[in-house]
Enzyme design. Structure first.
Site, mmCIF file in Angstrom:
data_model
loop_
_atom_site.group_PDB
_atom_site.id
_atom_site.type_symbol
_atom_site.label_atom_id
_atom_site.label_comp_id
_atom_site.label_asym_id
_atom_site.label_seq_id
_atom_site.Cartn_x
_atom_site.Cartn_y
_atom_site.Cartn_z
ATOM 1 N N CYS A 133 34.796 35.992 45.520
ATOM 2 C CA CYS A 133 35.807 34.923 44.795
ATOM 3 C C CYS A 133 36.757 33.545 45.845
ATOM 4 O O CYS A 133 37.429 33.039 46.425
ATOM 5 C CB CYS A 133 36.118 35.051 43.663
ATOM 6 S SG CYS A 133 37.914 36.490 44.378
ATOM 7 N N LYS A 206 37.671 46.855 35.578
ATOM 8 C CA LYS A 206 38.496 46.004 35.722
ATOM 9 C C LYS A 206 38.424 44.609 34.587
ATOM 10 O O LYS A 206 37.309 44.537 34.588
ATOM 11 C CB LYS A 206 37.615 45.141 37.181
ATOM 12 C CG LYS A 206 38.907 43.752 37.476
ATOM 13 C CD LYS A 206 37.833 43.392 38.644
ATOM 14 C CE LYS A 206 38.898 41.775 39.404
ATOM 15 N NZ LYS A 206 38.547 41.818 40.769
ATOM 16 N N ARG A 228 36.955 34.485 34.041
ATOM 17 C CA ARG A 228 36.258 35.164 34.645
ATOM 18 C C ARG A 228 35.455 36.209 33.717
ATOM 19 O O ARG A 228 35.258 37.516 33.839
ATOM 20 C CB ARG A 228 36.580 35.934 35.696
ATOM 21 C CG ARG A 228 37.322 35.687 36.579
ATOM 22 C CD ARG A 228 37.613 36.405 38.216
ATOM 23 N NE ARG A 228 37.775 35.699 39.316
ATOM 24 C CZ ARG A 228 38.547 34.610 39.793
ATOM 25 N NH1 ARG A 228 36.968 33.928 39.874
ATOM 26 N NH2 ARG A 228 39.329 34.391 41.027
ATOM 27 N N LYS A 259 42.305 48.855 36.720
ATOM 28 C CA LYS A 259 42.604 47.927 37.275
ATOM 29 C C LYS A 259 42.922 46.506 36.363
ATOM 30 O O LYS A 259 42.102 46.551 35.033
ATOM 31 C CB LYS A 259 41.949 47.255 38.334
ATOM 32 C CG LYS A 259 42.683 45.915 38.343
ATOM 33 C CD LYS A 259 41.489 44.726 40.129
ATOM 34 C CE LYS A 259 42.415 43.703 40.485
ATOM 35 N NZ LYS A 259 41.340 42.893 40.798
HETATM 36 C C1 PBG Z 1 38.803 40.036 42.960
HETATM 37 C C2 PBG Z 1 39.842 40.455 42.861
HETATM 38 C C3 PBG Z 1 41.339 40.224 42.415
HETATM 39 C C4 PBG Z 1 42.206 41.316 42.245
HETATM 40 C C5 PBG Z 1 41.555 42.172 43.310
HETATM 41 N N1 PBG Z 1 40.437 41.662 43.921
HETATM 42 C C6 PBG Z 1 41.727 39.227 41.948
HETATM 43 C C7 PBG Z 1 40.942 38.532 40.591
HETATM 44 O O1 PBG Z 1 39.885 39.407 39.515
HETATM 45 O O2 PBG Z 1 40.674 37.277 40.031
HETATM 46 C C8 PBG Z 1 43.298 40.913 41.820
HETATM 47 C C9 PBG Z 1 44.430 41.819 41.772
HETATM 48 C C10 PBG Z 1 46.243 41.448 41.796
HETATM 49 O O3 PBG Z 1 46.193 40.774 41.455
HETATM 50 O O4 PBG Z 1 46.786 42.623 43.072
HETATM 51 N N2 PBG Z 1 38.539 39.127 42.574
HETATM 52 ZN ZN ZN Z 2 36.647 38.144 42.688
#
Ligand code: PBG
Ligand code: ZN
Length: 336
Positions: A133, A206, A228, A259
């Site tokens: 991303c 996640k 997403r 997460k």
């Molecule tokens: C990449 C990623 C993200 C985060 C960690 N790796 C953002 C997303 O999924 O949009 C978020 C970390 C945070 O909010 O501290 N995909």
């Molecule tokens: Zn990403």
């Protein structure tokens, strides 16, 4: 005759707990969860250029750092006992394309940073976030066909990105794109190239969260359209977190992750109960960080107290490692 009285467990009608809390020394004897700097993983946002150390607008006290600045910045946390760092690349728009190809380049800021950090600190654990991303022109975590993120077209690129990180010297690869089979694709390519010792920390559970906003500002990785939800998990579902973890372990993941963290303690607890022997990481994400930070700045909570409490809760729920922008703050508190 010495007559033994019948045993009665209680002489009183209620149990007294307050003696357990009567002073600091007595309370300390009962501690079950103790934070330590080695529990923490500190994220860094790496940019191209030289001499750059700019505070990130959306993330208070967190900086965009060029490679030379990271070498200075990392000294203090290492002195405080933090020994694990998670690197995110942040690049200008002209570096981005449809497939996020710069993510696999040895010249990207993350790969350069790994090499430089490893020269000075070979024993420090470097973890890389593997996702597209921050490198795609559309800001999605995978390759698009029309407006759909194509799972299987994304896998080889994620694997190439991971391989480039391993070649630069990364110790742990952390795939975060939430593509099915990503751990397997990465494990295969790493092994084929002789990197059998490089570990995989999978962002297994996640969730598609409203708490990533400040990060997307920091990483310049906001999706240009849509969201997403077709790849990250739905927060109305808990059981699938374990299924995702099972699949990742089966594909070769060494460590698991939940997460966000503070708002997902139930998922952390379930994961720890199911896999007590697997190292579990929890990502205290940017929105969780900024909620605490803003409340502290507004005088609503006392920062030191609230921060220690939140991270102790995350450990207590069952996380071994905590990824957090607060890591240096906590390490300093633990030292004093
Ligand atoms: C990449 C990623 C993200 C985060 C960690 N790796 C953002 C997303 O999924 O949009 C978020 C970390 C945070 O909010 O501290 N995909
Ligand atoms: Zn990403």
């Amino acid at each position: 005759m010495n007559e033994i009285q019948p045993y009665t467990s209680k002489n009183m009608s209620f149990k007294r707990f307050r003696p357990l809390r009567k002073d600091a020394q007595t309370r300390d004897l009962l501690v079950e969860v103790q934070l330590s700097p080695e529990d923490f993983i500190l994220p860094y946002f790496v940019v191209e250029g030289k001499g750059i150390r700019n505070e990130i607008g959306s993330l208070k006290d967190v900086y965009h750092l060029s490679v030379d600045s990271i070498l200075k910045e990392i000294e203090e946390p290492i002195k405080l006992g933090i020994n694990k760092f998670l690197l995110f690349g942040v690049v200008e728009d002209f570096r981005k394309d449809e497939t996020g190809s710069f993510s696999t380049s040895p010249e990207n800021p993350v790969n350069k940073a790994i090499q430089e950090i490893k020269k000075v600190y070979p024993a420090i654990t470097i973890i890389t976030d593997v996702c597209l991303c921050a490198y795609t022109s559309h800001g999605h975590c995978g390759v698009l066909v029309g407006e759909q993120v194509e799972n299987d077209k994304t896998l080889p690129i994620l694997a190439e990105m991971a391989l480039s990180n391993a070649k630069a010297g990364a110790n742990i690869i952390a795939p975060s794109a939430m593509m099915d089979g990503q751990v397997w694709a990465i494990r295969q390519l790493l092994d084929k190239n002789g990197f059998t010792g490089v570990k995989i920390l999978s962002y297994s559970a996640k969730y598609s969260s409203g708490l990533y906003g400040p990060f997307r500002g920091a990483a310049n990785s906001k999706p240009a359209f849509g969201d997403r939800k077709t790849y990250q998990m739905d927060y109305r579902v808990a059981s699938q977190a374990i299924e995702e973890m099972e699949a990742d372990l089966d594909e070769g993941a060494d460590y698991l992750m939940v997460k966000p963290a503070h708002t997902y303690l139930d998922i952390i607890s379930k994961a720890h109960t199911k896999y007590p022997e697997v190292t579990l990481a929890a990502y205290h994400v940017s929105g969780e960080y900024m909620m605490l930070k803003s409340a502290a700045l507004a005088g609503i909570v006392e920062e030191k107290h609230a921060v220690l409490e939140v991270f102790t809760a995350i450990r207590r729920a069952g996380a071994n490692w905590i990824i957090s922008y607060y890591a240096p703050f906590v390490a300093k508190l633990l030292k004093s």
